[in-house]
Design an enzyme around this catalytic site. Structure first.
Site, PDB file in Angstrom:
ATOM      1  N   ASP A  27       1.094  -1.206  -0.273  1.00  0.00           N
ATOM      2  CA  ASP A  27      -0.047   0.130  -0.580  1.00  0.00           C
ATOM      3  C   ASP A  27       0.747   1.217  -0.062  1.00  0.00           C
ATOM      4  O   ASP A  27       2.218   1.342   0.545  1.00  0.00           O
ATOM      5  CB  ASP A  27      -1.115  -0.054   1.219  1.00  0.00           C
ATOM      6  CG  ASP A  27      -2.182   0.819   0.929  1.00  0.00           C
ATOM      7  OD1 ASP A  27      -2.276   1.673   0.177  1.00  0.00           O
ATOM      8  OD2 ASP A  27      -2.635   1.124   2.283  1.00  0.00           O
ATOM      9  N   HIS A  44       2.345   3.436  -8.898  1.00  0.00           N
ATOM     10  CA  HIS A  44       2.145   1.801  -9.039  1.00  0.00           C
ATOM     11  C   HIS A  44       3.277   1.517  -9.605  1.00  0.00           C
ATOM     12  O   HIS A  44       3.916   0.289 -10.175  1.00  0.00           O
ATOM     13  CB  HIS A  44       0.496   1.987  -9.767  1.00  0.00           C
ATOM     14  CG  HIS A  44      -0.353   1.957  -9.440  1.00  0.00           C
ATOM     15  ND1 HIS A  44      -0.790   1.883  -7.827  1.00  0.00           N
ATOM     16  CD2 HIS A  44      -0.936   3.170  -9.631  1.00  0.00           C
ATOM     17  CE1 HIS A  44      -1.425   2.150  -7.657  1.00  0.00           C
ATOM     18  NE2 HIS A  44      -2.153   3.274  -7.998  1.00  0.00           N
ATOM     19  N   LEU A 138      10.359 -21.103  -4.183  1.00  0.00           N
ATOM     20  CA  LEU A 138       9.400 -19.838  -3.551  1.00  0.00           C
ATOM     21  C   LEU A 138       7.801 -20.002  -4.034  1.00  0.00           C
ATOM     22  O   LEU A 138       8.011 -20.379  -5.229  1.00  0.00           O
ATOM     23  CB  LEU A 138       9.726 -18.630  -3.480  1.00  0.00           C
ATOM     24  CG  LEU A 138       8.920 -17.405  -2.780  1.00  0.00           C
ATOM     25  CD1 LEU A 138       8.883 -17.212  -1.664  1.00  0.00           C
ATOM     26  CD2 LEU A 138       9.711 -15.930  -3.616  1.00  0.00           C
TER      27      LEU A 138
HETATM   28  C1  IPE Z   1      -5.975  -2.507  -0.517  1.00  0.00           C
HETATM   29  O1  IPE Z   1      -5.066  -1.638  -0.191  1.00  0.00           O
HETATM   30  C2  IPE Z   1      -5.562  -3.534  -1.309  1.00  0.00           C
HETATM   31  C3  IPE Z   1      -4.211  -3.962  -2.263  1.00  0.00           C
HETATM   32  C4  IPE Z   1      -3.212  -3.240  -1.659  1.00  0.00           C
HETATM   33  C5  IPE Z   1      -4.039  -4.191  -2.770  1.00  0.00           C
HETATM   34  P1  IPE Z   1      -6.432   0.123  -0.666  1.00  0.00           P
HETATM   35  O2  IPE Z   1      -5.402   0.736  -0.564  1.00  0.00           O
HETATM   36  O3  IPE Z   1      -6.592  -0.382  -1.587  1.00  0.00           O
HETATM   37  O4  IPE Z   1      -6.851  -0.488   0.830  1.00  0.00           O
HETATM   38  P2  IPE Z   1      -7.488   0.910   1.667  1.00  0.00           P
HETATM   39  O5  IPE Z   1      -9.016   1.294   0.790  1.00  0.00           O
HETATM   40  O6  IPE Z   1      -6.916   1.601   2.475  1.00  0.00           O
HETATM   41  O7  IPE Z   1      -8.684   0.357   2.768  1.00  0.00           O
HETATM   42  C1  IPE Z   2      -1.214  -0.052  -3.395  1.00  0.00           C
HETATM   43  O1  IPE Z   2      -1.052   1.460  -3.554  1.00  0.00           O
HETATM   44  C2  IPE Z   2      -1.874  -0.338  -4.631  1.00  0.00           C
HETATM   45  C3  IPE Z   2      -3.038  -0.823  -5.059  1.00  0.00           C
HETATM   46  C4  IPE Z   2      -3.776  -0.375  -4.130  1.00  0.00           C
HETATM   47  C5  IPE Z   2      -4.110  -1.057  -6.578  1.00  0.00           C
HETATM   48  P1  IPE Z   2      -2.349   2.917  -3.144  1.00  0.00           P
HETATM   49  O2  IPE Z   2      -3.202   2.700  -4.774  1.00  0.00           O
HETATM   50  O3  IPE Z   2      -3.362   2.479  -2.574  1.00  0.00           O
HETATM   51  O4  IPE Z   2      -1.897   4.069  -2.816  1.00  0.00           O
HETATM   52  P2  IPE Z   2      -2.823   4.892  -1.402  1.00  0.00           P
HETATM   53  O5  IPE Z   2      -3.042   3.862  -0.445  1.00  0.00           O
HETATM   54  O6  IPE Z   2      -3.272   5.728  -2.490  1.00  0.00           O
HETATM   55  O7  IPE Z   2      -1.407   5.943  -0.940  1.00  0.00           O
HETATM   56 MG    MG Z   3      -4.065   1.899  -0.285  1.00  0.00          MG
END
Ligand code: IPE
Ligand code: IPE
Ligand code: MG
Length: 249
Positions: A27, A44, A138
């Site tokens: 995240d 990303h 792995l």
């Molecule tokens: C969780 O992250 C999903 C992934 C890392 C793929 P999100 O950014 O989507 O989760 P919330 O919205 O903060 O709970």
């Molecule tokens: C995690 O990073 C990737 C996915 C959930 C696909 P985010 O896109 O959720 O990044 P933040 O949480 O908005 O910083």
């Molecule tokens: Mg996120």
């Protein structure tokens, strides 16, 4: 690898109790990009390097299973431009890494509602699963279009069908029978669950499987997470007292 990282790796190995299975909620890509006044997709893209880092770090440390939450069922609700950028990155990651993963002895599994993927993304998934099928070092579980509750609904439907067909008695339903119908059947439960970017929630990831996982929250945004950060998490795990409800020895 820098000196402190190799020293940390040596210490982890000497300790011996390396988690067999590490799960990671990757995240913070969006916030990482925003700090740089860049579009979210840039975050990303930068996160792909961190994926390579943790795969290699897991191999080095002797972890057997690595589960990565790459795209949740709820993430389909993001703007269409972001969703398609993520899907293109998935295809690009596979095109770029499949051969190397196979060569490293990594076996890739992809779990989630893959019926929602575009044909090119679904083909890429099939390709990496096929090309790495002989890996033994792995197991890499990639969770895409995945939700923990949906996984439990799917398992419940399978159980009901087995009962209706007379293959399973109601009294035979137990924790093993449920585990055997999850995507992770045959894979040990995660010992350690890492979430980056400081958020302290599960966001519907592996609800059943993390029942006794140790939780580790890293304040790093995902693109900044590297193998040194993974080793820090493992070293922290090695200081935990896992009691599983019992009294510590
Ligand atoms: C969780 O992250 C999903 C992934 C890392 C793929 P999100 O950014 O989507 O989760 P919330 O919205 O903060 O709970
Ligand atoms: C995690 O990073 C990737 C996915 C959930 C696909 P985010 O896109 O959720 O990044 P933040 O949480 O908005 O910083
Ligand atoms: Mg996120």
């Amino acid at each position: 690898m820098t000196e402190p990282q190799s020293a940390l790796l040596a210490r982890i190995r000497v300790h011996g109790a390396v988690p067999r299975h590490i799960a990671i909620i990757m995240d913070g890509n969006g916030r990482w990009a925003r700090e740089r006044h860049m579009p979210r997709a840039f975050g990303h893209r930068s996160g792909m390097k961190a994926v390579r880092e943790v795969v290699e770090g897991a191999l080095e440390a002797g972890v057997e299973w690595l589960s990565l939450f790459a795209f949740s069922q709820e993430n389909w609700q993001r703007p269409e431009t972001e969703v398609s950028a993520l899907m293109s990155l998935l295809e690009e990651y596979i095109a770029r890494e499949a051969a190397e993963l196979a060569q490293q002895g990594v076996r890739v599994f992809v779990h989630g509602d893959l019926s929602r993927l575009s044909p090119p993304a679904a083909n890429a998934v099939k390709r990496v699963v096929d090309e790495t099928a002989t890996g033994t070092k792995l197991g890499l579980n990639l969770f895409i279009s995945y939700g923990g509750r949906a996984e439990l609904v799917r398992a419940t439907r399978q159980l009901a069908a087995d009962v209706l067909a007379g293959r399973l008695g109601v009294d035979a339903i137990n924790e093993e029978e449920i585990s055997a119908r999850l995507y992770t059947a045959g894979c040990p439960d995660p010992d350690l669950l890492i979430r980056t970017s400081g958020e302290q929630r599960l966001s519907n990831f592996l609800l059943w499987q993390v029942a006794y996982a140790e939780l580790y929250i890293s304040s790093l945004f995902w693109p900044d997470f590297d193998r040194g950060a993974l080793y820090e998490a493992i070293a922290d795990f090695q200081r935990r007292d896992r009691r599983f409800g019992k009294v510590s020895t």
